[in-house]
Design a protein around this motif. Structure first.
Motif, PDB file in Angstrom:
ATOM      1  N   GLN A   1     -35.122  12.636  46.247  1.00 39.70           N
ATOM      2  CA  GLN A   1     -34.528  11.939  45.118  1.00 39.70           C
ATOM      3  C   GLN A   1     -35.389  12.186  43.893  1.00 39.70           C
ATOM      4  O   GLN A   1     -36.572  11.853  43.879  1.00 39.70           O
ATOM      5  CB  GLN A   1     -34.392  10.447  45.374  1.00 39.70           C
ATOM      6  CG  GLN A   1     -33.703   9.729  44.231  1.00 39.70           C
ATOM      7  CD  GLN A   1     -33.315   8.311  44.589  1.00 39.70           C
ATOM      8  OE1 GLN A   1     -33.684   7.782  45.627  1.00 39.70           O
ATOM      9  NE2 GLN A   1     -32.561   7.687  43.716  1.00 39.70           N
TER      10      GLN A   1
ATOM     11  N   GLU B   1     -36.210  11.332  40.061  1.00 34.49           N
ATOM     12  CA  GLU B   1     -36.106  10.101  39.278  1.00 34.49           C
ATOM     13  C   GLU B   1     -34.858  10.103  38.395  1.00 34.49           C
ATOM     14  O   GLU B   1     -34.594  11.043  37.660  1.00 34.49           O
ATOM     15  CB  GLU B   1     -37.345   9.950  38.405  1.00 34.49           C
ATOM     16  CG  GLU B   1     -37.434   8.613  37.718  1.00 34.49           C
ATOM     17  CD  GLU B   1     -38.747   8.452  36.971  1.00 34.49           C
ATOM     18  OE1 GLU B   1     -38.698   7.940  35.854  1.00 34.49           O
ATOM     19  OE2 GLU B   1     -39.785   8.854  37.530  1.00 34.49           O
ATOM     20  N   GLY B   2     -34.067   9.054  38.526  1.00 32.69           N
ATOM     21  CA  GLY B   2     -32.870   8.911  37.708  1.00 32.69           C
ATOM     22  C   GLY B   2     -31.656   9.655  38.241  1.00 32.69           C
ATOM     23  O   GLY B   2     -30.601   9.628  37.635  1.00 32.69           O
TER      24      GLY B   2
END
Length: 146
Positions: free
Chosen positions: A47, A49-50
């Motif tokens: 993942q 960030e964002g």
């Protein structure tokens, strides 16, 4: 379930010119990939960030052919080429199931689209990457050949 004849389905992918000059003609196109092979590594989930998480794993497909004498005589040597594919799963339900249940050596069927992209590696070198974005994953076995 109603089924349309094949010519009606294919017609939507073919360009039709209009008599009127300057008319905007929209064409459909297709980007579909189907792979049947064995998983090369247990999936990982990443993942950034964002952004949404993604499950990533590799899939090996094999191509075999005979070399030497004609295939009709069953002579010659058998050659094999293995191609590795990077599979990314973004769809939330499929992403989680794939991460949890796909294991190294499992035989699976993947359907999706091919995506070409660029990234900069840790040595600041621009590299190209080819990824299969999976829309569907079908589990065919629990583990690899023993």
């Amino acid at each position: 379930m109603l089924r349309r004849p094949a010519w009606q389905v294919l017609r939507q992918f073919v360009r039709h010119d209009s008599d009127a000059a300057g008319t905007l003609v929209l064409e459909r196109s297709m980007n579909r990939v189907q792979l049947l092979g064995r998983v090369g590594q247990d999936p990982i989930m990443r993942q950034v960030e964002g952004k949404n998480p993604v499950t990533i794993f590799s899939l090996a497909t094999n191509e075999m052919w005979r070399t030497g004498e004609s295939e009709a005589n069953q002579g010659g040597d058998i050659s094999q080429k293995t191609t590795w594919h990077r599979i990314s799963v973004f769809r939330p339900g499929l992403r989680d199931v794939t991460y949890q249940y796909v294991k190294k050596g499992a035989r699976i069927f993947v359907e999706g689209k091919i995506d070409y992209g660029e990234y900069t590696d840790k040595n600041n070198v621009r590299r190209q990457a080819t990824t299969i974005i999976a829309d569907n994953v079908i589990f065919l076995s629990d583990s690899g050949v023993k």
